[in-house]
Design a protein around this motif. Sequence first.
Motif, PDB file in Angstrom:
ATOM      1  N   HIS A 208       0.658  -1.056   0.085  1.00 47.69           N
ATOM      2  CA  HIS A 208      -0.032   0.145   0.073  1.00 47.69           C
ATOM      3  C   HIS A 208       0.787   1.103  -0.001  1.00 47.69           C
ATOM      4  CE1 HIS A 208      -3.274   2.574   0.581  1.00 47.69           C
ATOM      5  NE2 HIS A 208      -4.072   1.997   1.462  1.00 47.69           N
ATOM      6  N   HIS A 210       0.634   4.329  -1.034  1.00 46.00           N
ATOM      7  CA  HIS A 210       0.036   5.462  -0.663  1.00 46.00           C
ATOM      8  C   HIS A 210      -0.047   5.572   1.145  1.00 46.00           C
ATOM      9  CE1 HIS A 210      -1.841   9.492  -0.695  1.00 46.00           C
ATOM     10  NE2 HIS A 210      -2.971   8.912  -0.118  1.00 46.00           N
ATOM     11  N   ALA A 211      -0.515   4.646   1.393  1.00 41.88           N
ATOM     12  CA  ALA A 211      -0.474   4.598   3.065  1.00 41.88           C
ATOM     13  C   ALA A 211       0.851   4.694   3.778  1.00 41.88           C
ATOM     14  CB  ALA A 211      -1.126   3.403   3.551  1.00 41.88           C
ATOM     15  N   LEU A 214       2.073   8.019   3.536  1.00 41.55           N
ATOM     16  CA  LEU A 214       1.531   9.031   4.679  1.00 41.55           C
ATOM     17  C   LEU A 214       2.132   8.610   6.038  1.00 41.55           C
ATOM     18  CD1 LEU A 214      -2.047   9.286   3.516  1.00 41.55           C
ATOM     19  CD2 LEU A 214      -0.439  10.831   3.374  1.00 41.55           C
ATOM     20  N   ILE A 215       2.377   7.529   6.267  1.00 38.81           N
ATOM     21  CA  ILE A 215       2.963   7.082   7.612  1.00 38.81           C
ATOM     22  C   ILE A 215       4.401   7.680   7.939  1.00 38.81           C
ATOM     23  CG2 ILE A 215       3.785   5.021   7.057  1.00 38.81           C
ATOM     24  CD1 ILE A 215       1.924   5.865  10.315  1.00 38.81           C
ATOM     25  N   GLY A 216       4.976   7.972   6.644  1.00 34.31           N
ATOM     26  CA  GLY A 216       6.310   8.595   6.604  1.00 34.31           C
ATOM     27  C   GLY A 216       7.461   7.777   6.157  1.00 34.31           C
ATOM     28  N   PHE A 217       7.118   6.573   5.162  1.00 34.14           N
ATOM     29  CA  PHE A 217       7.882   6.008   4.761  1.00 34.14           C
ATOM     30  C   PHE A 217       8.288   6.561   3.405  1.00 34.14           C
ATOM     31  CE2 PHE A 217       6.147   1.739   6.804  1.00 34.14           C
ATOM     32  CZ  PHE A 217       6.623   2.099   7.881  1.00 34.14           C
TER      33      PHE A 217
ATOM     34  N   VAL B 304       1.633  16.654   2.666  1.00 30.49           N
ATOM     35  CA  VAL B 304       1.402  15.746   1.375  1.00 30.49           C
ATOM     36  C   VAL B 304       1.396  16.779   0.177  1.00 30.49           C
ATOM     37  CG1 VAL B 304      -0.268  14.323   0.522  1.00 30.49           C
ATOM     38  CG2 VAL B 304       0.001  14.534   2.981  1.00 30.49           C
ATOM     39  N   HIS B 322       7.885  16.128   2.369  1.00 28.66           N
ATOM     40  CA  HIS B 322       7.408  14.741   2.405  1.00 28.66           C
ATOM     41  C   HIS B 322       6.544  14.433   3.769  1.00 28.66           C
ATOM     42  CE1 HIS B 322       7.605  10.424   3.123  1.00 28.66           C
ATOM     43  NE2 HIS B 322       7.666  10.407   1.413  1.00 28.66           N
ATOM     44  N   PRO B 323       5.671  13.740   3.790  1.00 31.97           N
ATOM     45  CA  PRO B 323       4.792  13.436   5.266  1.00 31.97           C
ATOM     46  C   PRO B 323       6.001  13.235   6.428  1.00 31.97           C
ATOM     47  CG  PRO B 323       3.776  12.131   3.627  1.00 31.97           C
ATOM     48  CD  PRO B 323       4.875  12.960   2.922  1.00 31.97           C
ATOM     49  N   ILE B 324       7.151  12.531   5.974  1.00 27.74           N
ATOM     50  CA  ILE B 324       8.146  12.295   7.063  1.00 27.74           C
ATOM     51  C   ILE B 324       8.626  13.399   7.731  1.00 27.74           C
ATOM     52  CG2 ILE B 324      10.084  12.226   5.499  1.00 27.74           C
ATOM     53  CD1 ILE B 324       9.496   9.618   8.575  1.00 27.74           C
ATOM     54  N   ASP B 325       8.684  14.742   6.775  1.00 28.30           N
ATOM     55  CA  ASP B 325       8.993  16.019   7.352  1.00 28.30           C
ATOM     56  C   ASP B 325       8.125  16.351   8.580  1.00 28.30           C
ATOM     57  OD1 ASP B 325      11.245  15.965   5.702  1.00 28.30           O
ATOM     58  OD2 ASP B 325      10.039  17.026   4.102  1.00 28.30           O
ATOM     59  N   ILE B 327       6.000  14.702  10.336  1.00 26.60           N
ATOM     60  CA  ILE B 327       6.013  13.645  11.387  1.00 26.60           C
ATOM     61  C   ILE B 327       7.063  13.696  12.242  1.00 26.60           C
ATOM     62  CG2 ILE B 327       6.264  11.357  11.817  1.00 26.60           C
ATOM     63  CD1 ILE B 327       4.490  10.500   9.430  1.00 26.60           C
ATOM     64  N   ARG B 328       8.131  14.075  11.556  1.00 25.71           N
ATOM     65  CA  ARG B 328       9.292  14.411  12.524  1.00 25.71           C
ATOM     66  C   ARG B 328       9.176  15.628  13.392  1.00 25.71           C
ATOM     67  NH1 ARG B 328      13.885  12.394   8.224  1.00 25.71           N
ATOM     68  NH2 ARG B 328      13.536  10.230   8.825  1.00 25.71           N
ATOM     69  N   TYR B 333      -0.657  13.667   9.888  1.00 22.11           N
ATOM     70  CA  TYR B 333      -1.845  13.748   9.163  1.00 22.11           C
ATOM     71  C   TYR B 333      -2.714  12.412   8.975  1.00 22.11           C
ATOM     72  CZ  TYR B 333      -4.574  14.014   4.735  1.00 22.11           C
ATOM     73  OH  TYR B 333      -5.376  13.949   3.533  1.00 22.11           O
ATOM     74  N   GLY B 341      -6.460   5.395   1.728  1.00 20.29           N
ATOM     75  CA  GLY B 341      -5.274   6.348   2.394  1.00 20.29           C
ATOM     76  C   GLY B 341      -4.664   5.730   3.462  1.00 20.29           C
ATOM     77  N   GLY B 342      -5.308   4.987   4.216  1.00 15.11           N
ATOM     78  CA  GLY B 342      -4.889   5.099   5.839  1.00 15.11           C
ATOM     79  C   GLY B 342      -4.530   3.652   6.058  1.00 15.11           C
ATOM     80  N   ALA B 356       3.681   2.563  12.501  1.00 17.58           N
ATOM     81  CA  ALA B 356       4.036   4.173  13.259  1.00 17.58           C
ATOM     82  C   ALA B 356       5.270   4.075  13.911  1.00 17.58           C
ATOM     83  CB  ALA B 356       2.970   4.646  13.899  1.00 17.58           C
ATOM     84  N   GLY B 359       8.198   3.124  11.589  1.00 22.30           N
ATOM     85  CA  GLY B 359       8.562   4.457  10.890  1.00 22.30           C
ATOM     86  C   GLY B 359       9.614   5.283  11.527  1.00 22.30           C
ATOM     87  N   ARG B 360       9.738   5.322  12.872  1.00 26.11           N
ATOM     88  CA  ARG B 360      10.690   5.837  13.653  1.00 26.11           C
ATOM     89  C   ARG B 360      12.112   5.231  13.680  1.00 26.11           C
ATOM     90  NH1 ARG B 360       6.626   6.773  17.622  1.00 26.11           N
ATOM     91  NH2 ARG B 360       7.661   4.732  18.717  1.00 26.11           N
ATOM     92  N   ASN B 410      -1.889   6.772  14.509  1.00 26.34           N
ATOM     93  CA  ASN B 410      -1.462   8.369  14.499  1.00 26.34           C
ATOM     94  C   ASN B 410      -0.938   8.652  15.989  1.00 26.34           C
ATOM     95  OD1 ASN B 410      -1.630   8.523  11.752  1.00 26.34           O
ATOM     96  ND2 ASN B 410      -3.712   9.207  11.682  1.00 26.34           N
ATOM     97  N   SER B 413       2.439   7.960  16.355  1.00 27.99           N
ATOM     98  CA  SER B 413       3.596   8.709  15.799  1.00 27.99           C
ATOM     99  C   SER B 413       3.857   9.835  16.718  1.00 27.99           C
ATOM    100  CB  SER B 413       3.097   9.211  14.443  1.00 27.99           C
ATOM    101  OG  SER B 413       2.834   8.311  13.460  1.00 27.99           O
TER     102      SER B 413
END
Lengths: 331, 498
Positions: A208, A210-211, A214-217, B304, B322-325, B327-328, B333, B341-342, B356, B359-360, B410, B413
């Motif tokens: 996935h 897109h997901a 969004l989670i930052g990957f 995004v 990027h979403p990572i920026d 999140i950090r 979001y 999307g999720g 999540a 991701g860290r 979320n 995160s």
Amino acid sequence: MDNVTTASEGAVPRQRRRLGFDELGILVAVVLFMVIGSLTSPYFLTVNNLASVLQNITFLGFLCVGVGLVLMAGEIDISVGSIFGLASVVTALMLKNDFPLVLAIGGGLATGLICGLINGILAQAIKVPAVVITLATLGVYRAVALALANGSPVGGLPALPEFFDWFGQGGIGPISFITILFLVVAVIAEVVLRWTSSGYRLLAIGSHPHAATLIGFRVERTRVLVLAFSGLVAGLSGVCSVAYLNTAGPTGGTGYELSALAATIIGGVGLSGGRGSIVGVLLGLCVIGIIQNLIVLWGVSPNWTQGVSGLVLIAAMTLTWLTRRNEGRAH
Amino acid sequence: MTQASPLLAVQNVSKSFGAFRALDDVSLSIAAGEVHGLLGANGAGKSTLIGVLSGAHAPDSGSVAVAGTAIKGGSLQAARKAGLAVVHQELMMFPDRSVEENIFASVLPAAPFAFVPWKDRRQRVEAVLDRLGAHIDVRRRVGDLPLSQQQIVEIARALCSGGRVLVLDEPTSSLSQPEAEGLFEAIRSIVAKDAAVIFVSHRLDEVFKLTDRITVLRDGRVEGRWATADTDIAAVTEAMVGQYAQHRVNANAAPLKAPVALTLRGSAPGVRDLDLSLRQGEVVGLAGLEGSGVSTVMEMLGGVVPVDGSVDLGGTALRLRHPIDAIRAGIVYMPPDRKKGGLWLDRSVSDNIATAAVGRMRPFSWLRKSTLDGIAEKRLEEVGVRTNALYERVGRLSGGNQQRVLLGRNLESRPRILLLSDFTRGVDVKAKAAIHQLVRTLANEGITVCLSSSDLEELLDVADRVVCFRAGRVVADGPSTGFNKLSLLGTVSGVAAA
């Protein structure tokens, strides 16, 4: 906070996550083919024959590890056969021109890595599926190999350095050092895939994207890296083939992309990404190896070698479709 | 009104999806030459009614007839053949083909390989465009036309296929004011020729400008019908909103004096010259209809969509590429569509929440399943989902619980600022109230929450402050106690509150 959980959800017992038993079906297939082999050819179940099967699938096996990981990340790499050929030609030419062994090996590995990086960076930069880019580079890398080698095998290498010769020809019992190296690579890949954050992200991205974004990957970066890795192991395989054969053919590895794809898909790696394991890939590789061995033992014309890979690929995808369909009905 | 023989007669139509009664005994009659406004809040049953008219849904009971001929329910072909044509919000055209080809695609001869003289075809297409009063070169590529003209081509296509009753679903949502005016003229010239138009829109001012009669749906029933001249916006809005039981969780909210946590100044496609500040621990509701830019603002904050401007987080300038920026920096979001999307629907709850945490981590960090499960379990408790759902596939949970899992992830995160885009979509009433409570709890812990919802009134229940958007701009900004459901709807739809 009150718990809003419906009855049907609450009724599900707490379970441990299943770890990797999806490969059971493929294991059954391997056993089945071994039984068929032993029944139809008296020569099949001999140590010599099984060792040669193992040796034959080793070079393809390196490629399968890379191709499998790329598939899991949601891309497809079909340039690996050409990278194998190009890397082996580079290494052989360097040896022939009296480069030190370390440089020759490094040259082959670097060739693979750079080829893979080019695949990845191109695909992500111009936003094209890697399958199209690698179809293009499949042709390009092969042409470069042919041009470098002037169209004919690079042979007549000077006496190979002792280590290279020992590594390429020797082994422990019936198992060659090259096969052992391959198994080490496969185990490392599996451990990283299953038990580290990087493997977790790879599969998450594949299933996935897109997901995952969004989670930052970093989806693009990961895909570039995994394509680069695929190139690197194809290059490693090419270098090993020089040690084994003492020569390098510019057409070496032709058709490997098809066999590698067939092995990974029959091994349970989905075309749509996010699924699979290296154990599965190894078992799929065994299926391909045994079938190719059997058609030799049965005296089938070698013209069919490629065709068999193709048929296995079709069969694997049909099976996947059938099981998916039944899963859909079960719910 | 001409009641003699209506062009479209919908009689006592009901339609249920499972236990949910989407349409309950709905009747509607529309005369030739009439523009009829169909209104209703989200979930009122408009889409289901449109679905019944187009033949996408078969009604459970009741009938639909065009010019006295009953239409077999649930058949797209039967509806089209009878002259019912629906123009959807998202245009369905072939952008690489010409205007002429697009319009004609709907009337290609039924027999395969039948020959169509091109002169004949061009004449027919031009005749239809003339009728719409549109001057569009029929040889141009549809994808090159401005949206307003594409809309007209789509309508022309519906007309060309013999449509006598046209249903236009939110046709102006992506049009500018003058473009919308052009469309209205086209609509008037359609109905002048023995046809009828059903105009579905959120924009009340347009409905009042254009229509002859208005029908309001609420909770699947007809809540009111008027001749447009005999009613006013207040009466219609009231019918749409109805008696809304308020469960304010922010009733005691005093104006916040907390420091500003985040400031966003800038633009993005669809959002112009935004200047938005969020205070620490504040719950801010972004209110706006579809196309107002609210969802884009959320995406800008979440990294995004790139911001053309500046983002300032407690005195530090951020670059969100990027979403990572984001999140950090502690800005998390949560996308509106949890399926697309999720969530990884085929993965377990534990896996979904653990993403999540993963991701860290640094690359190649060792994962311990028990640690990940522990993390997931803790978050599940926090969002109020029973922990025995830990190994359940997320796709099998109810909508409300999926939304909680997403929220739990979320929270993992570790946000300082939480962006919840359309945060209760597809969630039932009971679960909604619990999620509202949860949002309030988070805010009390000092997390800034910025949220949007397709259910506007809901924002009044949860938010301390409401920022209203229309056409990509902020049109109002104030404490939520300063709004009521009528004035909020009035503000975002562009009519002064009555």
